[in-house]
Design a protein around this motif. Structure first.
Motif, PDB file in Angstrom:
ATOM      1  N   GLU B 206       0.833  -1.121  -0.088  1.00  0.00           N
ATOM      2  CA  GLU B 206      -0.092  -0.082   0.157  1.00  0.00           C
ATOM      3  C   GLU B 206       0.824   1.346  -0.042  1.00  0.00           C
ATOM      4  O   GLU B 206       0.295   2.427  -0.472  1.00  0.00           O
ATOM      5  CB  GLU B 206      -1.180   0.089   1.147  1.00  0.00           C
ATOM      6  CG  GLU B 206      -0.568  -0.318   2.434  1.00  0.00           C
ATOM      7  CD  GLU B 206      -0.039   0.948   3.153  1.00  0.00           C
ATOM      8  OE1 GLU B 206      -0.827   2.079   3.125  1.00  0.00           O
ATOM      9  OE2 GLU B 206       0.812   0.951   4.152  1.00  0.00           O
ATOM     10  N   ALA B 207       1.983   1.215   0.519  1.00  0.00           N
ATOM     11  CA  ALA B 207       2.858   2.450   0.464  1.00  0.00           C
ATOM     12  C   ALA B 207       3.270   2.713  -0.817  1.00  0.00           C
ATOM     13  O   ALA B 207       3.440   3.857  -1.239  1.00  0.00           O
ATOM     14  CB  ALA B 207       4.060   2.325   1.534  1.00  0.00           C
ATOM     15  N   ASN B 208       3.705   1.655  -1.659  1.00  0.00           N
ATOM     16  CA  ASN B 208       3.931   1.642  -2.714  1.00  0.00           C
ATOM     17  C   ASN B 208       2.768   2.451  -3.922  1.00  0.00           C
ATOM     18  O   ASN B 208       3.236   3.164  -4.601  1.00  0.00           O
ATOM     19  CB  ASN B 208       4.100   0.339  -3.638  1.00  0.00           C
ATOM     20  CG  ASN B 208       5.790  -0.079  -3.251  1.00  0.00           C
ATOM     21  OD1 ASN B 208       6.457   0.565  -2.580  1.00  0.00           O
ATOM     22  ND2 ASN B 208       5.810  -1.450  -3.511  1.00  0.00           N
ATOM     23  N   THR B 209       1.663   2.182  -3.677  1.00  0.00           N
ATOM     24  CA  THR B 209       0.558   2.761  -4.515  1.00  0.00           C
ATOM     25  C   THR B 209       0.278   4.069  -4.056  1.00  0.00           C
ATOM     26  O   THR B 209      -0.080   4.881  -4.972  1.00  0.00           O
ATOM     27  CB  THR B 209      -0.635   1.714  -4.686  1.00  0.00           C
ATOM     28  OG1 THR B 209      -1.136   1.562  -3.312  1.00  0.00           O
ATOM     29  CG2 THR B 209      -0.412   0.520  -4.854  1.00  0.00           C
ATOM     30  N   ALA B 210       0.315   4.300  -2.906  1.00  0.00           N
ATOM     31  CA  ALA B 210       0.197   5.659  -2.243  1.00  0.00           C
ATOM     32  C   ALA B 210       1.324   6.558  -2.842  1.00  0.00           C
ATOM     33  O   ALA B 210       1.274   7.770  -3.001  1.00  0.00           O
ATOM     34  CB  ALA B 210       0.289   5.721  -0.705  1.00  0.00           C
ATOM     35  N   ALA B 211       2.649   6.096  -2.829  1.00  0.00           N
ATOM     36  CA  ALA B 211       3.618   6.982  -3.460  1.00  0.00           C
ATOM     37  C   ALA B 211       3.296   7.104  -5.035  1.00  0.00           C
ATOM     38  O   ALA B 211       3.685   8.219  -5.411  1.00  0.00           O
ATOM     39  CB  ALA B 211       5.006   6.280  -3.301  1.00  0.00           C
ATOM     40  N   LEU B 212       2.751   6.296  -5.594  1.00  0.00           N
ATOM     41  CA  LEU B 212       2.452   6.252  -7.071  1.00  0.00           C
ATOM     42  C   LEU B 212       1.398   7.337  -7.258  1.00  0.00           C
ATOM     43  O   LEU B 212       1.510   8.127  -8.187  1.00  0.00           O
ATOM     44  CB  LEU B 212       1.962   4.920  -7.742  1.00  0.00           C
ATOM     45  CG  LEU B 212       3.157   3.922  -7.764  1.00  0.00           C
ATOM     46  CD1 LEU B 212       2.716   2.762  -8.449  1.00  0.00           C
ATOM     47  CD2 LEU B 212       4.386   4.573  -8.935  1.00  0.00           C
ATOM     48  N   ALA B 213       0.483   7.425  -6.393  1.00  0.00           N
ATOM     49  CA  ALA B 213      -0.471   8.345  -6.354  1.00  0.00           C
ATOM     50  C   ALA B 213      -0.364   9.727  -5.932  1.00  0.00           C
ATOM     51  O   ALA B 213      -0.337  10.764  -6.889  1.00  0.00           O
ATOM     52  CB  ALA B 213      -1.573   7.883  -5.324  1.00  0.00           C
ATOM     53  N   GLU B 214       0.747   9.979  -5.123  1.00  0.00           N
ATOM     54  CA  GLU B 214       1.447  11.209  -5.194  1.00  0.00           C
ATOM     55  C   GLU B 214       2.277  11.587  -6.212  1.00  0.00           C
ATOM     56  O   GLU B 214       2.270  12.720  -6.541  1.00  0.00           O
ATOM     57  CB  GLU B 214       2.587  10.916  -3.707  1.00  0.00           C
ATOM     58  CG  GLU B 214       3.104  12.004  -3.207  1.00  0.00           C
ATOM     59  CD  GLU B 214       1.674  12.668  -2.462  1.00  0.00           C
ATOM     60  OE1 GLU B 214       1.145  12.094  -1.783  1.00  0.00           O
ATOM     61  OE2 GLU B 214       1.585  13.781  -2.824  1.00  0.00           O
ATOM     62  N   LEU B 215       3.037  10.646  -6.939  1.00  0.00           N
ATOM     63  CA  LEU B 215       3.603  10.829  -7.940  1.00  0.00           C
ATOM     64  C   LEU B 215       3.023  11.350  -9.157  1.00  0.00           C
ATOM     65  O   LEU B 215       3.063  12.368 -10.130  1.00  0.00           O
ATOM     66  CB  LEU B 215       4.524   9.653  -8.629  1.00  0.00           C
ATOM     67  CG  LEU B 215       5.356   9.940  -9.894  1.00  0.00           C
ATOM     68  CD1 LEU B 215       6.690  10.466  -9.592  1.00  0.00           C
ATOM     69  CD2 LEU B 215       5.887   8.481 -10.262  1.00  0.00           C
ATOM     70  N   TRP B 216       1.710  10.529  -9.659  1.00  0.00           N
ATOM     71  CA  TRP B 216       0.761  10.669 -10.731  1.00  0.00           C
ATOM     72  C   TRP B 216      -0.228  11.869 -10.509  1.00  0.00           C
ATOM     73  O   TRP B 216      -0.511  12.771 -11.198  1.00  0.00           O
ATOM     74  CB  TRP B 216      -0.172   9.465 -10.860  1.00  0.00           C
ATOM     75  CG  TRP B 216       0.824   8.382 -11.494  1.00  0.00           C
ATOM     76  CD1 TRP B 216       2.192   8.648 -11.945  1.00  0.00           C
ATOM     77  CD2 TRP B 216       0.704   7.144 -11.541  1.00  0.00           C
ATOM     78  NE1 TRP B 216       2.760   7.387 -12.429  1.00  0.00           N
ATOM     79  CE2 TRP B 216       1.833   6.280 -12.086  1.00  0.00           C
ATOM     80  CE3 TRP B 216      -0.236   6.206 -10.832  1.00  0.00           C
ATOM     81  CZ2 TRP B 216       1.881   4.926 -11.909  1.00  0.00           C
ATOM     82  CZ3 TRP B 216      -0.162   4.824 -10.996  1.00  0.00           C
ATOM     83  CH2 TRP B 216       0.966   4.177 -11.694  1.00  0.00           C
ATOM     84  N   ALA B 388      -3.831   5.513  -1.167  1.00  0.00           N
ATOM     85  CA  ALA B 388      -3.212   4.296  -1.846  1.00  0.00           C
ATOM     86  C   ALA B 388      -4.206   3.421  -2.685  1.00  0.00           C
ATOM     87  O   ALA B 388      -3.878   3.110  -3.758  1.00  0.00           O
ATOM     88  CB  ALA B 388      -2.967   3.312  -0.741  1.00  0.00           C
ATOM     89  N   ALA B 389      -5.593   3.700  -2.308  1.00  0.00           N
ATOM     90  CA  ALA B 389      -6.604   3.156  -3.392  1.00  0.00           C
ATOM     91  C   ALA B 389      -6.380   3.836  -4.751  1.00  0.00           C
ATOM     92  O   ALA B 389      -6.504   3.186  -5.573  1.00  0.00           O
ATOM     93  CB  ALA B 389      -7.881   3.331  -2.600  1.00  0.00           C
ATOM     94  N   ARG B 390      -6.342   5.187  -4.475  1.00  0.00           N
ATOM     95  CA  ARG B 390      -6.185   6.056  -5.766  1.00  0.00           C
ATOM     96  C   ARG B 390      -5.076   5.456  -6.600  1.00  0.00           C
ATOM     97  O   ARG B 390      -5.111   5.469  -7.838  1.00  0.00           O
ATOM     98  CB  ARG B 390      -6.136   7.538  -5.499  1.00  0.00           C
ATOM     99  CG  ARG B 390      -6.505   8.279  -6.820  1.00  0.00           C
ATOM    100  CD  ARG B 390      -6.627   9.728  -6.462  1.00  0.00           C
ATOM    101  NE  ARG B 390      -7.081  10.592  -7.583  1.00  0.00           N
ATOM    102  CZ  ARG B 390      -6.818  11.802  -7.624  1.00  0.00           C
ATOM    103  NH1 ARG B 390      -6.560  12.476  -6.603  1.00  0.00           N
ATOM    104  NH2 ARG B 390      -6.774  12.501  -8.729  1.00  0.00           N
ATOM    105  N   GLY B 391      -3.758   5.237  -5.986  1.00  0.00           N
ATOM    106  CA  GLY B 391      -2.561   4.987  -6.751  1.00  0.00           C
ATOM    107  C   GLY B 391      -2.921   3.771  -7.368  1.00  0.00           C
ATOM    108  O   GLY B 391      -2.405   3.177  -8.478  1.00  0.00           O
ATOM    109  N   ALA B 392      -3.459   2.762  -6.461  1.00  0.00           N
ATOM    110  CA  ALA B 392      -3.836   1.249  -7.022  1.00  0.00           C
ATOM    111  C   ALA B 392      -4.899   1.412  -8.485  1.00  0.00           C
ATOM    112  O   ALA B 392      -4.547   0.703  -9.272  1.00  0.00           O
ATOM    113  CB  ALA B 392      -4.657   0.559  -5.815  1.00  0.00           C
ATOM    114  N   ALA B 393      -5.742   2.352  -8.240  1.00  0.00           N
ATOM    115  CA  ALA B 393      -6.483   2.492  -9.486  1.00  0.00           C
ATOM    116  C   ALA B 393      -5.788   3.052 -10.721  1.00  0.00           C
ATOM    117  O   ALA B 393      -5.928   2.758 -11.750  1.00  0.00           O
ATOM    118  CB  ALA B 393      -7.715   3.432  -9.141  1.00  0.00           C
TER     119      ALA B 393
END
Lengths: 413, 413
Positions: B206-216, B388-393
């Motif tokens: 989940e920290a990975n996808t949260a970081a991706l949400a932050e990035l994107w 993290a859910a938004r990054g996952a999406a």
């Protein structure tokens, strides 16, 4: 899906394409070791005819030599063996450390052809003097290289500190602040070789070039493209290699593992903070704890090894304690980066036998993935003292391989 | 010299090239936001004619829509505005955390179109039950999405643990060991949507996808392509983004900053070691120190914020102490990784006002480069809870952008 196709680029001009392809062919010969024109063609995906023309030019420039015939060529026909030249282009690497200076000349094939190491205490010596001393050793090495028909394409200087833009921003153990190393070194070297063309000078952190030496020339990283490299010197240097590339960070300052905190209220460190790893597992701390003088340097490390080997309790306790502290910090770094291996260099390499068990205990206990419980396989000894110089020389060699035409043109002018 | 030319590859067949170029054009429209055919042609380096043909197909598939005319087109001629579609392809992201489950549907443009968050304590609940619960929320979100003409291309599930190959290897705070999350989730979701085609399920930390949400999608990382992301939840999650890409490590386990050691002899951690950061700066530790129940969860964090705001000494001391510990560990990570910024998410974001000063004090004292003395600019608040859910999406959306044809073909069958 990772794109393996590239967007169509505006057509590059013919000379640019040829220049690029010369590098492509030279790197193919370098990477494969011994090959044939047909082998190169398969490796790089160019036609046999194109490769032959490129090889002719590389032979003419002197980057490549021909050997005998091989019968293992394509379609059973014998081909002429191609190798990178053992004379001509070379890299000159210089490592300036706290208590030694090392110089190394490496040829295109990556072979170490000249090596000079001088043990000298650089602490408290003015930077210009240290750099002039290093330039003297470099000039001597360049002379020995010339006798072997090797012509360095440039000098890369490695130092124990934060290095960017040709300047040592900070090297706490040398006591340097904002020293323009590239300019000072180039000046000193030119003064020693007034009749020669000035060599381009570049610079980096010594743990970075040691890690590159490990990646390019070391045996320890076999099969591993991502690793953490630690070098136990007066300071504790670190570097991270990720998928075969040095991780430099946003400003070029990554890898400073020596200043990761062991105890926030611990002894003051030269960096200005307290309780840094260096104060527990640096060479000075290790030698002091073992009852050998903190400033005993490389000979002190050898003495510590001798004492550990004959079971001296103070020596064993000192190494064990340093290993425990090192293990705690390395476990944290492994939890953060998940490397394929951890390489221990410098003094750690010399003390590996007694240090490794303590480090491995912490890794087994503290790495969340549970992948570090096997012992020994992932924690490895790095290359011997001074290989930061070899890595620095390798940086210059890589530059030649990446653009051989630039080197050839400079040599002709 | 980095090669900007590529070796000539064996010619790819026409269909493969077209498929690749469809993605290239779609990504150009996505990245630029609003553009024209001429704008795309300039952006990707294809001819205007080729772009027009590709755009026709993207319009037909429904990935792109046309808007009005723009007068800012090339050569002063008005062009038709192109945008990515707001209906059709979407990403469905699910975050399963210790004390909540969040689900999010994101459209091709990156807009958050459906969001469901349910506070629920997942500790001690059998994994299959938690996953069935999450699948229920996901099915409900997919239903809401369908009402907006959105059709998820897949589901990406984010979890607080070590996730590889569709399995949670370990999630200490959930008490999970070797749980085949992808299979279990897919099964539960299919059972809820018997009349629908099964959605492909993937998973990550989940920290990975949260970081991706932050990035994107985050505003906080503006101008920063390398950052360290920390999320203060029951556990302390972490992720490293390097030059716009998630650093996954050699085995996919990078970023475990919650288990970096603060004190080797400290309190036992659920991971099996002692004195991990989580035991000092995790949500439970923070709430306990403030005199709020360790299990008070998200409402507890809100209560802690209220107490800190009105100057409650116990609350301020607890946040200050957690910030100091966090600052020591983050300083070590900054020394190792040299990121451009550190983003604090989860509970840390809610408490930023009182936490940041303590973290910044340690950064100023301990980061060797001296770049972290400015205060505030490099330490930033991350996105709100549940991203993290938004990054996952977003991971699913990226997959569609990378290969729109695959999505279109699936939808037609």
């Amino acid at each position: 899906m990772k794109s393996h196709l590239t967007p169509l680029e505006p057509k590059a001009d013919k000379a640019t394409v040829r220049r690029h392809n010369l590098s492509l062919v030279l790197r193919a010969v370098h990477d494969v070791g011994e090959t044939t024109r047909a082998g190169v063609a398969t490796h790089v995906g160019l036609t046999r005819g194109a490769v032959s023309s490129l090889v002719e030019q590389l032979l003419e420039y002197g980057f490549v030599t021909e050997g005998g015939k091989t019968s293992s060529g394509q379609a059973g026909r014998p081909g002429t063996v191609l190798k990178v030249a053992r004379s001509g282009p070379a890299g000159l690497g210089v490592e300036i450390n706290i208590d030694y200076i090392a110089v190394c000349v490496v040829d295109l094939a990556g072979t170490d052809r000249v090596r000079v190491v001088e043990h000298v205490d650089n602490r408290g010596v003015p930077p210009s003097e240290v750099l002039a001393h290093a330039a003297g050793l470099a000039a001597r090495a360049a002379g020995s290289a010339a006798e072997q028909d090797l012509a360095p394409a440039g000098v890369h200087v490695a130092l124990p500190g934060l290095v960017t833009g040709g300047t040592v921003r900070q090297a706490p153990n040398l006591g340097w602040q904002r020293v323009a190393v590239e300019g000072l070194f180039a000046q000193a070297l030119s003064a020693l070789r007034p009749d020669r063309r000035a060599l381009p000078v570049s610079s980096d952190n010594e743990a970075n070039t040691a890690a590159l030496a490990e990646l390019w020339y070391g045996a320890g990283t076999e099969g591993v493209r991502s690793f953490l490299y630690l070098t136990g010197e007066v300071g504790v240097g670190g570097a991270l290699v990720l998928k075969g590339e040095l991780l430099r960070g946003a400003h070029g300052f990554a890898g400073e593992i020596g200043h990761v905190v062991v105890d926030p209220g611990g002894p003051p460190c030269r960096c200005g903070a307290r309780g840094c790893l260096e104060q527990y597992a640096g060479q000075a701390a290790l030698l002091r704890a073992a009852g050998i003088g903190a400033d005993a340097g490389v000979p002190g490390v050898a003495e510590l090894g001798r004492r550990a080997r004959r079971g001296d309790p103070a020596a064993l306790a000192a190494v064990e304690e340093a290993g425990r502290r090192l293990g705690v910090v390395v476990s944290g770094a492994v939890n953060l980066f998940d490397p394929g291996a951890v390489m221990l260099g410098g003094a750690y390499r010399e003390l590996m036998e007694w240090l490794a068990p303590a480090v491995e205990r912490e890794l087994a206990l503290r790495v969340v993935s549970g992948l570090w419980t096997g012992g020994g396989k992932r924690l490895r000894a790095a290359s011997p003292l001074g290989d930061a110089a070899r890595g620095a020389a390798g940086v210059i060699v890589r530059e030649v391989l990446e653009d051989p035409v630039a080197y050839a043109e400079r040599e002709r002018n």
